[in-house]
Write a protein that holds these residues in place. Structure first.
Motif, PDB file in Angstrom:
ATOM      1  N   LEU A 159      33.946  43.992  31.941  1.00 55.41           N
ATOM      2  CA  LEU A 159      34.514  43.571  33.222  1.00 55.41           C
ATOM      3  C   LEU A 159      33.702  42.423  33.826  1.00 55.41           C
ATOM      4  O   LEU A 159      34.271  41.448  34.329  1.00 55.41           O
ATOM      5  CB  LEU A 159      34.554  44.767  34.188  1.00 55.41           C
ATOM      6  N   LEU A 160      32.368  42.550  33.747  1.00 52.86           N
ATOM      7  CA  LEU A 160      31.521  41.486  34.294  1.00 52.86           C
ATOM      8  C   LEU A 160      31.789  40.168  33.570  1.00 52.86           C
ATOM      9  O   LEU A 160      31.773  39.102  34.183  1.00 52.86           O
ATOM     10  CB  LEU A 160      30.047  41.870  34.157  1.00 52.86           C
ATOM     11  N   HIS A 161      32.058  40.292  32.284  1.00 51.36           N
ATOM     12  CA  HIS A 161      32.364  39.098  31.491  1.00 51.36           C
ATOM     13  C   HIS A 161      33.619  38.414  32.036  1.00 51.36           C
ATOM     14  O   HIS A 161      33.636  37.209  32.255  1.00 51.36           O
ATOM     15  CB  HIS A 161      32.545  39.503  30.034  1.00 51.36           C
ATOM     16  N   GLN A 162      34.668  39.207  32.301  1.00 46.73           N
ATOM     17  CA  GLN A 162      35.918  38.661  32.857  1.00 46.73           C
ATOM     18  C   GLN A 162      35.681  38.016  34.216  1.00 46.73           C
ATOM     19  O   GLN A 162      36.141  36.918  34.498  1.00 46.73           O
ATOM     20  CB  GLN A 162      36.954  39.780  33.024  1.00 46.73           C
ATOM     21  N   VAL A 163      34.938  38.765  35.060  1.00 49.48           N
ATOM     22  CA  VAL A 163      34.768  38.315  36.443  1.00 49.48           C
ATOM     23  C   VAL A 163      33.997  37.003  36.486  1.00 49.48           C
ATOM     24  O   VAL A 163      34.322  36.097  37.266  1.00 49.48           O
ATOM     25  CB  VAL A 163      34.043  39.403  37.268  1.00 49.48           C
ATOM     26  N   THR A 164      32.982  36.913  35.612  1.00 50.72           N
ATOM     27  CA  THR A 164      32.128  35.714  35.686  1.00 50.72           C
ATOM     28  C   THR A 164      32.633  34.566  34.793  1.00 50.72           C
ATOM     29  O   THR A 164      31.963  33.557  34.657  1.00 50.72           O
ATOM     30  CB  THR A 164      30.691  36.061  35.281  1.00 50.72           C
ATOM     31  N   ALA A 165      33.830  34.744  34.216  1.00 50.46           N
ATOM     32  CA  ALA A 165      34.356  33.706  33.333  1.00 50.46           C
ATOM     33  C   ALA A 165      34.536  32.378  34.076  1.00 50.46           C
ATOM     34  O   ALA A 165      34.341  31.308  33.526  1.00 50.46           O
ATOM     35  CB  ALA A 165      35.680  34.166  32.724  1.00 50.46           C
TER      36      ALA A 165
END
Lengths: 275, 303
Positions: B268-274
């Motif tokens: 999720l953090l990966h998606q959010v910080t994309a």
């Protein structure tokens, strides 16, 4: 054995620090001096040996005071430490519970012996200073009186430890200790006297009287110190002791039993007490 | 690792109250263990059982291979114990008190004097009667007596209660020093928070029952407590695609918040910080130790 000495040493150290030793010694010395000088007034300087008068006075003093001091020292020994929380830590050390109890006993006994010796010794020294002539027999009687006073103290220390291990609160132990003192020092003799009066001159069996005298350590003490020699004549206890078949060794054995049995019982109870 | 304390099926009843019920664990050399539980959960009873001060109703305790309640108490020479709210004989000085305990443990009295420095008790304080000591000083004296004779097992009951933060740090330095020397250190506490980073194992007890045992990471893993992610979006454009994704986002005063499970967190953090320029701020709050503790306690209540 080493553990017992370590505990005894600490008790003495504490007794010196919180002025117990000083207070009891001064109290005993003050009363002993007062009694020995007041006590010699009615007899004057004729006839009786003055030290014998002192022995009679001090024996009576011992019966009132020494049990009280012993109970004050000992009633707190177990329950007080348990309540303050020091017992828990002490018992986590490599030391048996009986060693804790015996160590305290010997420490308190040393305090009591020191106070008695110094306090009563002061009375004898004061008498010497007035230039009184004192025979060897009187000195012996005086020394034995001090010895038996310490033994009487040991009896009440042992009884005090027993109340201290049986009671679950300090105040209870204190209450029981006062009750024990009242019973043995005041009530018992009054009841005994009342019983003899009620018997209306009927002869009380000698065996029963002996038993009743041994059943109270203060009476055994009284009989030892006041029952014979010049002291017997002075105190009027000579009459009783002639009737009784109790010899000094028997009475001494009774006092020792009065020490060993309560102390053994206390040790047994303490070994099962939950901390 | 060698086990120094072994407890099997241990129970202790006081009349009708079961203070400890069927507890089993073993403690190893070089370990620092936190025993955590509410007041009255059975921590002190467990420690007393390990000291041999009370006898178990059933089950067994072995300390250094021996029964601590039996025999010549040789095992207690290797034990250090600090009771909860320790107290001493008020009339004696700190030095006399420590000398007394050193003699009982057959430790050289002169070596005991070095302990004052180690626990941070000033020499002039050591010669004052214990009556004049503050709570912190008494606690330090208590710690000094527990350290007598290089014990292999230290049982410390609520050791940091009443200590100020500086002393507390000092205390934990001492504990890690002891651990490095191979001692087993058991600390009991009613709060987990201050133990973070201090212990390598936690045992949680509640109402006399052991409900958790493991490292903090293991406990976190077992508990599967969610991580809270808060995001504040930059600008007032449309929501990015991940807002309507698998995670359940809640909007509160312009801040998006979601509780996610550990295994979903990274993705999720990966998606959010994309797209970094779309974010004004991002906060990740891991569950605290108190959350963890509360989780285990409530888990037991529902059983």
């Amino acid at each position: 054995m080493t553990n017992i000495l370590i505990i005894a040493r600490k008790e003495i150290q504490e007794g010196l620090r919180n002025r117990w030793v000083l207070a009891t010694t001064l109290l005993l010395a003050a009363l002993a001096l007062t009694l020995s000088f007041l006590g010699s007034a009615p007899t004057g300087n004729v006839g009786v040996n003055r030290l014998d008068v002192v022995i009679v006075s001090l024996s009576s003093l011992t019966i009132f005071l020494v049990p009280l001091i012993a109970l004050l020292l000992s009633h707190d020994a177990v329950v007080g430490e348990a309540e303050r929380g020091t017992m828990l830590l002490l018992l986590s050390y490599p030391i048996g519970r009986s060693e804790v109890l015996f160590g305290k006993f010997f420490g308190h006994l040393a305090i009591l012996a020191f106070s008695t010796l110094c306090g009563y010794g002061a009375a004898a020294a004061a008498l010497m200073a007035t230039g009184a002539q004192i025979g060897a027999a009187s000195w012996m009687a005086f020394a034995s009186m001090i010895g038996y006073s310490v033994l009487l103290g040991a009896v009440f220390l042992a009884i005090g430890y027993l109340t201290s291990t049986l009671a679950s609160e300090r105040s209870t132990a204190g209450g029981i200790a006062i009750g024990v003192w009242l019973f043995f020092v005041l009530i018992y003799d009054m009841a005994l006297l009342g019983g003899l009066v009620a018997a209306q001159g009927h002869a009380v069996p000698a065996g029963l009287l002996d038993l009743l005298l041994v059943a109270n350590p203060t009476d055994a003490y009284r009989l030892i110190n006041l029952g014979s020699g010049n002291a017997g004549a002075l105190s009027g206890m000579g009459g009783i002791s002639e009737q009784s078949r109790l010899s000094v060794p028997v009475l001494t054995a009774a006092l020792i039993a009065w020490t060993v049995l309560p102390l053994g019982w206390a040790s047994f109870v303490f070994s099962r007490r939950e901390v | 690792m060698t086990a120094t304390v072994e407890i099997t099926g241990l129970s202790k009843r006081y009349g009708k109250v079961e203070a400890v019920r069927d507890v089993a664990f073993s403690l190893n050399a070089g370990e620092t263990i936190a025993l955590v539980g509410h007041n009255g959960a059975g921590k002190t009873t467990l420690i007393k059982l390990m000291l041999g001060l009370i006898r178990p109703s059933s089950g067994g305790v072995r300390v250094l291979g021996e029964d601590p309640a039996r025999g010549d108490f040789a095992v207690r020479q290797r034990l250090g114990y600090l009771p909860e709210s320790v107290s001493f004989h008020m009339a004696l000085t700190g030095r006399e008190t420590l000398a007394f305990y050193a003699r009982l443990k057959r430790v050289d009295v002169s070596s005991a004097n070095g302990l004052f420095e180690r626990v941070g008790l000033a020499p002039e304080a050591a010669d004052r009667p214990v009556r004049t000591y503050s709570k912190g000083m008494r606690q330090r004296l208590g710690l000094a007596q527990a350290l007598l004779g290089e014990p292999r097992i230290l049982l410390l009951d609520e050791p940091t209660s009443g200590l100020d933060p500086a002393l507390r740090r000092n205390f934990y330095d001492l504990v890690s020093d002891l651990r490095a020397r191979g001692a087993t250190v058991l600390l009991s506490s009613h709060a987990l928070t201050e133990l973070e980073g201090r212990t390598n194992r936690v045992i949680i007890v509640n109402r006399g029952v052991k409900i958790a045992d493991g490292t903090l990471d293991e406990l976190r893993h077992i508990a599967r407590l969610p991580t809270r992610i808060s995001v504040q979006l930059a600008g007032d454009g449309a929501d990015p695609a991940w807002v309507n994704g698998a995670a359940r986002w809640k909007r509160r005063e312009g801040v998006l918040e979601a509780d996610v499970l550990p295994e979903e967190k990274i993705a999720l953090l990966h998606q959010v910080t994309a797209n970094p320029s779309g974010l004004a701020s991002l906060t990740v709050v891991e569950p605290t130790l108190d959350d963890l503790y509360a989780h285990f306690l409530s888990g037991q209540d529902t059983k």
